[in-house]
Design an enzyme around this catalytic site. Structure first.
Site, PDB file in Angstrom:
ATOM      1  N   ASP A 193       0.853  -1.190   0.000  1.00 28.84           N
ATOM      2  CA  ASP A 193       0.000   0.000   0.000  1.00 28.84           C
ATOM      3  C   ASP A 193       0.896   1.251   0.000  1.00 28.84           C
ATOM      4  OD1 ASP A 193      -2.404   1.388   0.217  1.00 28.84           O
ATOM      5  OD2 ASP A 193      -2.431   1.308   2.409  1.00 28.84           O
ATOM      6  N   GLU A 224      -1.773   5.896  -8.845  1.00 24.63           N
ATOM      7  CA  GLU A 224      -2.681   6.887  -8.264  1.00 24.63           C
ATOM      8  C   GLU A 224      -2.565   8.225  -8.993  1.00 24.63           C
ATOM      9  OE1 GLU A 224      -3.056   7.125  -3.989  1.00 24.63           O
ATOM     10  OE2 GLU A 224      -3.788   9.180  -4.057  1.00 24.63           O
TER      11      GLU A 224
HETATM   12  P1  13P Z   1      -8.687   4.725   5.984  1.00 29.37           P
HETATM   13  O1  13P Z   1      -7.782   5.532   6.840  1.00 29.37           O
HETATM   14  O2  13P Z   1      -9.936   5.503   5.644  1.00 29.37           O
HETATM   15  O3  13P Z   1      -9.004   3.411   6.579  1.00 29.37           O
HETATM   16  O4  13P Z   1      -7.946   4.487   4.579  1.00 29.37           O
HETATM   17  C1  13P Z   1      -7.018   3.460   4.460  1.00 29.37           C
HETATM   18  C2  13P Z   1      -6.270   3.500   3.179  1.00 29.37           C
HETATM   19  O5  13P Z   1      -6.599   4.182   2.239  1.00 29.37           O
HETATM   20  C3  13P Z   1      -5.081   2.658   3.086  1.00 29.37           C
HETATM   21  O6  13P Z   1      -4.397   2.845   1.887  1.00 29.37           O
HETATM   22  O1  G3H Z   2      -3.087   4.833   3.680  1.00 25.50           O
HETATM   23  C1  G3H Z   2      -2.347   4.642   4.648  1.00 25.50           C
HETATM   24  C2  G3H Z   2      -2.603   3.514   5.555  1.00 25.50           C
HETATM   25  O2  G3H Z   2      -3.643   3.793   6.427  1.00 25.50           O
HETATM   26  C3  G3H Z   2      -1.317   3.083   6.215  1.00 25.50           C
HETATM   27  O3  G3H Z   2      -1.027   3.739   7.383  1.00 25.50           O
HETATM   28  O4  G3H Z   2       1.460   4.175   7.258  1.00 25.50           O
HETATM   29  O5  G3H Z   2       0.263   4.121   9.446  1.00 25.50           O
HETATM   30  O6  G3H Z   2       0.656   2.027   8.155  1.00 25.50           O
HETATM   31  P1  G3H Z   2       0.435   3.505   8.101  1.00 25.50           P
HETATM   32 ZN    ZN Z   3      -4.473   4.846   1.140  1.00 21.40          ZN
END
Ligand code: 13P
Ligand code: G3H
Ligand code: ZN
Length: 326
Positions: A96, A148
């Site tokens: 992610d 993105e």
């Molecule tokens: P939320 O903070 O709304 O759960 O979004 C998570 C997200 O987009 C992770 O990439």
């Molecule tokens: O979009 C971001 C996610 O919520 C990840 O959050 O960097 O704290 O793991 P993090």
């Molecule tokens: Zn995100």
């Protein structure tokens, strides 16, 4: 290549078929963020019990936290658990908000089946170039890539944005074509974290920009769109947290009916991190408040995991529409 693991060795799948079926069936695949065992088991059991495909995703910082070597094998453990439960749901492991080629490559080489290259904070050409580089490396290994366009307000893995910039639909076709991405995250008014909007009591949150989503879908028909920052910030959990000693008064998220509407459109993947955090925290706070003498982690992490399972089933059944699709 020395010391590499391909995701197929771990029993994982990429997101290609998941998205194809989600597009045809007009539902969204849940993408749950995890960094520890209880979260991972909660998501997997919730998805097995609701027969939903699942994307398990980790940010760069979550990967560091869980340990980059350890993490892919956690996902393999999850796949084995699915089998042992007599289920056959497809499981993807996704990076992610990857921000560099090196990070994406390292994830692919260690067993991820899908990666995101988030170059949304770069100018268009730079974003496209960086994303293309990752796509070339990933596709050679049958790994899928999410790009993105447009910037979400809030925190994107340590990068904080004060304001959002909606995706410009007129840029989407060129981006998809230039990069060869398999899916695209867009900005239509969601944001990351538990404090998505500043609203006064009784005020409605601003609606998502479905007009932008529709225009994107018109320009790239049948192309999988991803929604980040899509937690509902479930009010029951915020209430529970506040009741049991927490302080999250202004937490507010995306109303579920808007997420349902998005899931039945071109949106094929919905990212949920904050709601999982809230579910666990609410239950842990409750146990601590009601049983102050407990000190065995299983006695609070166990109920937190059970609460996650409940939350996941609710999301898959009533919000994303992915229940029963695997
Ligand atoms: P939320 O903070 O709304 O759960 O979004 C998570 C997200 O987009 C992770 O990439
Ligand atoms: O979009 C971001 C996610 O919520 C990840 O959050 O960097 O704290 O793991 P993090
Ligand atoms: Zn995100």
């Amino acid at each position: 290549m020395a010391n590499t693991t391909h995701y197929k060795e771990l029993g994982l799948v990429n997101t290609k078929d998941m998205f194809k079926q989600a597009m045809e069936g007009r539902y969204a695949i849940p993408a749950y963020n995890f960094n520890n065992m209880e979260q991972l088991q909660g998501f997997i059991i919730g998805c097995v019990e609701s027969r939903s495909p699942v994307i398990l995703q980790v940010s760069g910082s979550a990967r560091k936290y869980a340990d980059p070597i350890f993490l892919p094998f956690m996902a393999m453990g999850a796949v084995r658990m699915v089998k042992a439960l007599g289920a056959a749901i497809p499981v993807a492991l996704h990076l992610d908000h990857g921000d560099t080629f090196e990070l994406a490559k390292s994830c692919i080489d260690s067993g991820f089946s899908s990666v995101m290259l988030d170059g949304s904070h770069h100018p268009f050409e730079e974003n496209a170039e960086l994303t293309r580089q990752v796509v070339d490396y990933a596709h050679e290994r049958d790994v899928t890539v999410e790009g993105e366009l447009g910037v979400l307000a809030g925190i994107e893995d340590e990068v904080s944005h004060e304001v959002s910039h909606y995706t410009k639909p007129e840029e989407v076709e060129a981006f998809v074509e230039k990069t060869g991405v398999d899916s695209l995250a867009i900005s239509i008014g969601t944001s990351h974290g538990a404090y998505k909007f500043k609203v006064k009591p009784g005020e409605e949150v601003p609606p998502l920009r479905f007009d932008i989503l529709e225009e994107v879908a018109r320009r790239v028909p049948d192309f999988p769109i991803v929604l980040h920052g899509a937690s509902a910030v479930i009010p029951e959990y915020v209430k529970m947290i506040n009741e049991f000693g927490g302080k999250m008064d202004d937490a507010v998220g995306i109303p579920e009916e808007q997420l349902r509407k998005a899931a039945s459109s071109a949106v094929c993947k919905i990212n949920i991190d904050s709601d999982g955090r809230l579910a666990m925290t609410a239950m842990i706070r409750k146990v601590f408040a009601e049983k102050p003498s407990e000190f065995d982690p299983r006695k609070y992490l166990g109920p937190a995991r059970d609460e996650l399972i409940k939350m996941v089933k609710h999301k898959n059944e009533n919000v994303l529409g992915s229940a029963g699709k695997a």
